[in-house]
Enzyme design. Structure first.
Site, PDB file in Angstrom:
ATOM      1  N   HIS A   1      17.394  24.140  18.431  1.00  8.72           N
ATOM      2  CA  HIS A   1      16.572  24.532  19.581  1.00  8.72           C
ATOM      3  C   HIS A   1      15.727  25.728  19.172  1.00  8.72           C
ATOM      4  O   HIS A   1      16.239  26.672  18.551  1.00  8.72           O
ATOM      5  CB  HIS A   1      17.445  24.920  20.781  1.00  8.72           C
ATOM      6  CG  HIS A   1      17.709  23.787  21.702  1.00  8.72           C
ATOM      7  ND1 HIS A   1      18.980  23.313  21.959  1.00  8.72           N
ATOM      8  CD2 HIS A   1      16.868  23.028  22.442  1.00  8.72           C
ATOM      9  CE1 HIS A   1      18.895  22.310  22.819  1.00  8.72           C
ATOM     10  NE2 HIS A   1      17.620  22.121  23.116  1.00  8.72           N
TER      11      HIS A   1
ATOM     12  N   GLU B   1      22.741  23.766  16.953  1.00  7.08           N
ATOM     13  CA  GLU B   1      23.667  22.985  17.777  1.00  7.08           C
ATOM     14  C   GLU B   1      24.661  22.224  16.889  1.00  7.08           C
ATOM     15  O   GLU B   1      24.266  21.521  15.972  1.00  7.08           O
ATOM     16  CB  GLU B   1      22.888  21.989  18.646  1.00  7.08           C
ATOM     17  CG  GLU B   1      21.827  22.619  19.534  1.00  7.08           C
ATOM     18  CD  GLU B   1      22.376  23.473  20.669  1.00  7.08           C
ATOM     19  OE1 GLU B   1      23.607  23.516  20.872  1.00  7.08           O
ATOM     20  OE2 GLU B   1      21.560  24.093  21.364  1.00  7.08           O
TER      21      GLU B   1
ATOM     22  N   CYS C   1      17.356  16.519  24.889  1.00 10.13           N
ATOM     23  CA  CYS C   1      17.743  17.083  23.588  1.00 10.13           C
ATOM     24  C   CYS C   1      19.149  16.646  23.193  1.00 10.13           C
ATOM     25  O   CYS C   1      19.368  16.116  22.108  1.00 10.13           O
ATOM     26  CB  CYS C   1      17.653  18.609  23.609  1.00 10.13           C
ATOM     27  SG  CYS C   1      15.973  19.235  23.680  1.00 10.13           S
TER      28      CYS C   1
END
Length: 184
Positions: A123, A42, A104
């Site tokens: 993730h 991410e 998250c």
């Protein structure tokens, strides 16, 4: 350290990590239950859009993580470069700019905010016969070591830039060997 699936408590723990440990980089790992044998790197955290209730039935006021924060914060770790340059046999790795608007992403944004961008979020898929804890641990070690190399290069570049401007602030970075890297 395992963070609770509670917005406020997760934010408090992230704040505590940054204020007490003062790390060079904080790497967060979250479960992407829909991912099958995919690791997702991410790039950024988003400040708004947190409307889903947490485990305690709460969501942040106005769906916002930090009332005074920018809309999004990018990690200083270049996840796209990392994604292009890394390979782990047996699992696909992809790049993302959207960690989803739940705990998250909220945790990631808070960490990027408190750490001035020096955070990363990965993730991971659920454990399975093909994605064992040992396998996933080795994959994460490989990825995190590459992140630390990027941080080391940034620290060196910052040192060079500061030296050119006439002042030097000594900083040291020890890259951990694979045997010494421990994920807590």
């Amino acid at each position: 350290m395992q963070l609770p699936v509670v917005y406020q408590k997760a934010k408090e723990q992230v704040f505590k990590i940054w204020t007490t440990l003062q790390p060079l980089l904080t790497v967060h790992v979250g479960l992407a239950s829909s991912a099958k044998a995919i690791i997702i790197l991410e790039q950024c955290g988003k400040n708004k859009g947190y409307r889903e209730m947490d485990a305690c039935g709460f969501h942040p006021e106005g769906g916002c993580c930090m009332l005074d924060g920018p809309e999004k914060i990018e990690s200083t770790v270049n996840m796209k470069t990392l994604w292009k340059n890394i390979s782990v046999e047996g699992i696909d790795i992809i790049f993302s700019r959207d960690a989803g608007r739940y705990i998250c992403d909220y945790t990631y944004y808070a960490s990027l905010y408190y750490g001035n961008g020096r955070a990363a979020f990965i993730h991971v898929p659920p454990l399975s016969k093909s994605v064992t804890a040992a396998f996933l641990g080795k994959a994460l070690q490989t990825i995190i070591l590459e992140m630390l190399k990027q941080c080391g290069e940034e620290s060196k570049m910052d040192h060079i830039k500061k030296k050119k401007r006439g002042f030097v602030r000594t900083q040291s970075l020890t890259l951990l060997s694979e045997a010494n890297l421990k994920i807590i």
